[in-house]
Scaffold this motif. Structure first.
Motif, PDB file in Angstrom:
ATOM      1  N   SER A  34       0.825  -1.214   0.000  1.00 28.54           N
ATOM      2  CA  SER A  34       0.000   0.000   0.000  1.00 28.54           C
ATOM      3  C   SER A  34       0.856   1.259   0.000  1.00 28.54           C
ATOM      4  CB  SER A  34      -0.966   0.000   1.183  1.00 28.54           C
ATOM      5  OG  SER A  34      -0.257  -0.003   2.408  1.00 28.54           O
ATOM      6  N   TYR A  38       0.746   5.354  -2.129  1.00 28.07           N
ATOM      7  CA  TYR A  38       0.973   6.725  -1.652  1.00 28.07           C
ATOM      8  C   TYR A  38       2.194   7.340  -2.346  1.00 28.07           C
ATOM      9  CZ  TYR A  38      -2.665   5.791   1.677  1.00 28.07           C
ATOM     10  OH  TYR A  38      -3.887   5.484   2.232  1.00 28.07           O
ATOM     11  N   ARG A  39       3.227   6.508  -2.586  1.00 28.71           N
ATOM     12  CA  ARG A  39       4.393   6.983  -3.331  1.00 28.71           C
ATOM     13  C   ARG A  39       3.979   7.402  -4.738  1.00 28.71           C
ATOM     14  NH1 ARG A  39       9.602   4.884  -1.360  1.00 28.71           N
ATOM     15  NH2 ARG A  39       9.248   4.180   0.768  1.00 28.71           N
ATOM     16  N   SER A 103       4.737  10.317   2.480  1.00 32.44           N
ATOM     17  CA  SER A 103       4.400  10.578   3.871  1.00 32.44           C
ATOM     18  C   SER A 103       3.606  11.889   3.996  1.00 32.44           C
ATOM     19  CB  SER A 103       5.688  10.631   4.697  1.00 32.44           C
ATOM     20  OG  SER A 103       5.423  10.975   6.026  1.00 32.44           O
ATOM     21  N   SER A 106       0.025  11.430   2.274  1.00 33.45           N
ATOM     22  CA  SER A 106      -0.797  10.412   2.933  1.00 33.45           C
ATOM     23  C   SER A 106      -1.561  10.985   4.125  1.00 33.45           C
ATOM     24  CB  SER A 106       0.063   9.237   3.384  1.00 33.45           C
ATOM     25  OG  SER A 106       0.890   9.608   4.462  1.00 33.45           O
ATOM     26  N   ARG A 112      -6.515   9.477   1.203  1.00 33.50           N
ATOM     27  CA  ARG A 112      -6.748   8.182   1.860  1.00 33.50           C
ATOM     28  C   ARG A 112      -8.079   7.595   1.414  1.00 33.50           C
ATOM     29  NH1 ARG A 112      -2.513   7.551   5.117  1.00 33.50           N
ATOM     30  NH2 ARG A 112      -3.228   5.429   5.377  1.00 33.50           N
ATOM     31  N   ARG A 133       0.492   0.878   6.855  1.00 31.02           N
ATOM     32  CA  ARG A 133       0.413   1.522   8.155  1.00 31.02           C
ATOM     33  C   ARG A 133      -0.950   1.300   8.801  1.00 31.02           C
ATOM     34  NH1 ARG A 133       4.425   2.326   5.838  1.00 31.02           N
ATOM     35  NH2 ARG A 133       6.133   3.772   6.221  1.00 31.02           N
ATOM     36  N   ASP A 134      -1.990   1.150   7.961  1.00 37.34           N
ATOM     37  CA  ASP A 134      -3.365   1.094   8.470  1.00 37.34           C
ATOM     38  C   ASP A 134      -4.130  -0.088   7.895  1.00 37.34           C
ATOM     39  OD1 ASP A 134      -3.478   1.954   5.848  1.00 37.34           O
ATOM     40  OD2 ASP A 134      -5.111   3.380   6.213  1.00 37.34           O
ATOM     41  N   MET A 135      -3.411  -1.138   7.479  1.00 36.98           N
ATOM     42  CA  MET A 135      -4.092  -2.298   6.890  1.00 36.98           C
ATOM     43  C   MET A 135      -5.041  -2.924   7.913  1.00 36.98           C
ATOM     44  SD  MET A 135      -2.986  -2.371   3.798  1.00 36.98           S
ATOM     45  CE  MET A 135      -3.139  -0.623   4.042  1.00 36.98           C
ATOM     46  N   ARG A 183       9.728  10.708   9.775  1.00 36.20           N
ATOM     47  CA  ARG A 183       8.642   9.988   9.108  1.00 36.20           C
ATOM     48  C   ARG A 183       7.794   9.234  10.136  1.00 36.20           C
ATOM     49  NH1 ARG A 183       8.647   6.461   4.241  1.00 36.20           N
ATOM     50  NH2 ARG A 183      10.871   6.700   3.907  1.00 36.20           N
ATOM     51  N   ASP A 187       3.838   9.892  10.658  1.00 36.23           N
ATOM     52  CA  ASP A 187       2.903   8.779  10.449  1.00 36.23           C
ATOM     53  C   ASP A 187       2.096   8.456  11.712  1.00 36.23           C
ATOM     54  OD1 ASP A 187       3.792   8.627   7.861  1.00 36.23           O
ATOM     55  OD2 ASP A 187       5.006   6.809   8.139  1.00 36.23           O
ATOM     56  N   ARG A 190      -0.491  11.846  12.794  1.00 32.04           N
ATOM     57  CA  ARG A 190      -1.505  12.462  11.933  1.00 32.04           C
ATOM     58  C   ARG A 190      -2.912  12.124  12.431  1.00 32.04           C
ATOM     59  NH1 ARG A 190       0.159   8.492   7.183  1.00 32.04           N
ATOM     60  NH2 ARG A 190      -1.059   6.689   7.819  1.00 32.04           N
TER      61      ARG A 190
HETATM   62  O1  C5P Z   1       5.775   1.825   3.347  1.00 30.24           O
HETATM   63  P1  C5P Z   1       6.334   2.978   2.570  1.00 30.24           P
HETATM   64  O2  C5P Z   1       7.618   3.520   3.106  1.00 30.24           O
HETATM   65  O3  C5P Z   1       6.417   2.682   1.105  1.00 30.24           O
HETATM   66  O4  C5P Z   1       5.243   4.137   2.713  1.00 30.24           O
HETATM   67  C1  C5P Z   1       5.521   5.459   2.340  1.00 30.24           C
HETATM   68  C2  C5P Z   1       4.652   6.422   3.129  1.00 30.24           C
HETATM   69  O5  C5P Z   1       3.274   6.232   2.757  1.00 30.24           O
HETATM   70  C3  C5P Z   1       4.675   6.184   4.642  1.00 30.24           C
HETATM   71  O6  C5P Z   1       5.672   6.945   5.288  1.00 30.24           O
HETATM   72  C4  C5P Z   1       3.281   6.600   5.085  1.00 30.24           C
HETATM   73  O7  C5P Z   1       3.255   7.980   5.367  1.00 30.24           O
HETATM   74  C5  C5P Z   1       2.418   6.369   3.871  1.00 30.24           C
HETATM   75  N1  C5P Z   1       1.573   5.185   4.013  1.00 30.24           N
HETATM   76  C6  C5P Z   1       0.363   5.320   4.646  1.00 30.24           C
HETATM   77  N2  C5P Z   1      -0.493   4.266   4.738  1.00 30.24           N
HETATM   78  C7  C5P Z   1      -0.149   3.068   4.249  1.00 30.24           C
HETATM   79  C8  C5P Z   1       1.097   2.894   3.610  1.00 30.24           C
HETATM   80  C9  C5P Z   1       1.960   3.991   3.519  1.00 30.24           C
HETATM   81  O8  C5P Z   1       0.036   6.394   5.116  1.00 30.24           O
HETATM   82  N3  C5P Z   1      -1.010   2.063   4.342  1.00 30.24           N
END
Ligand code: C5P
Length: 226
Positions: A34, A38-39, A103, A106, A112, A133-135, A183, A187, A190
């Motif tokens: 996921s 966001y990337r 980050s 997101s 979202r 992060r929120d699965m 980061r 995260d 928020r």
């Molecule tokens: O996991 P990754 O480093 O690729 O995620 C990049 C950014 O995306 C995280 O720092 C977070 O802010 C956001 N993210 C999120 N919710 C997710 C996955 C990632 O907010 N489920």
């Protein structure tokens, strides 16, 4: 019944991606990274000239534009490659700058919300392993197994450092550690879907485990679930 989902949530560079991919491969399940979504929104915003600095994000017009962008993301996953429109963004996605942009965007509720349905679409037979992060807290609250993966910030910075150096990318430990902590803080603090363990998550600290040991732990939990 519902298609089974294993959630793997945790902070930056905790090894979620590696663990989730290995567990998915072992079980023959689909994989949802996921963070990549966001990337992708961060990259797409750059391409479209939508600013993603903190001040701009506070502007409701910018937030709406980002939401619209996330809803119509022209993304394709082809094997190991990720395409945004006609551009192969597989490498650009992994850059530290893309992570920082992710980050920032997101934190925008419109983003979202837009990515919610896209993520639900990954839940297909025979099953899904989803990392983020929120699965477990927001996207798949009914998942039968939720893992919250952690490791100390120093451990995580060290792993990231090794990764970058092995790819020939220069990096300084102090910078990586500072970025990581920034980061983590963003995260976790928020307002919308902050990073935190689901109430029914199982905690896994992999500071002194190798990948295989972590995979075995998750597979044990999966086999032993009630
Ligand atoms: O996991 P990754 O480093 O690729 O995620 C990049 C950014 O995306 C995280 O720092 C977070 O802010 C956001 N993210 C999120 N919710 C997710 C996955 C990632 O907010 N489920």
């Amino acid at each position: 019944g519902q298609v089974p989902v294993i959630c793997v949530d945790g902070p930056t560079a905790s090894g979620k991606g590696t663990l989730a991919a290995a567990v998915a491969a072992r079980l023959g399940y689909h994989l949802l990274d996921s963070g990549a979504l966001y990337r992708l929104v961060g990259l797409a915003a750059d391409k479209a000239g939508i600013p993603t600095d903190e001040a701009s994000l506070a502007d409701p017009t910018t937030a709406d534009r980002l939401g619209a962008l996330a809803r119509s993301l022209p993304v394709r996953f082809e094997g190991e490659s990720t395409w945004l429109g006609d551009e192969d963004v597989s490498d650009a996605l992994r850059a530290e700058s893309a992570g920082m942009a992710a980050s920032r965007v997101s934190a925008v509720p419109q983003v979202r919300q837009a990515l919610l349905e896209l993520q639900h679409g990954f839940r297909r037979l025979p099953g899904l392993v989803a990392d983020g992060r929120d699965m477990g807290t927001v996207i798949f609250p009914d998942a039968p197994l939720k893992v919250y993966l952690t490791a100390s910030a120093e451990q995580r910075a060290q792993r990231r450092h090794k990764q970058l150096i092995s790819k020939g990318i220069p990096a300084r430990m102090e910078d990586l550690l500072a970025d990581l902590k920034a980061r983590d803080h963003r995260d976790m603090s928020r307002a919308h879907a902050p990073l935190k363990p689901a109430e029914d998550a199982l905690l896994l600290d992999n500071s002194s485990l190798d990948v295989e040991q972590s995979v075995c732990q998750v597979l044990d939990w999966w086999q032993g679930r009630s």
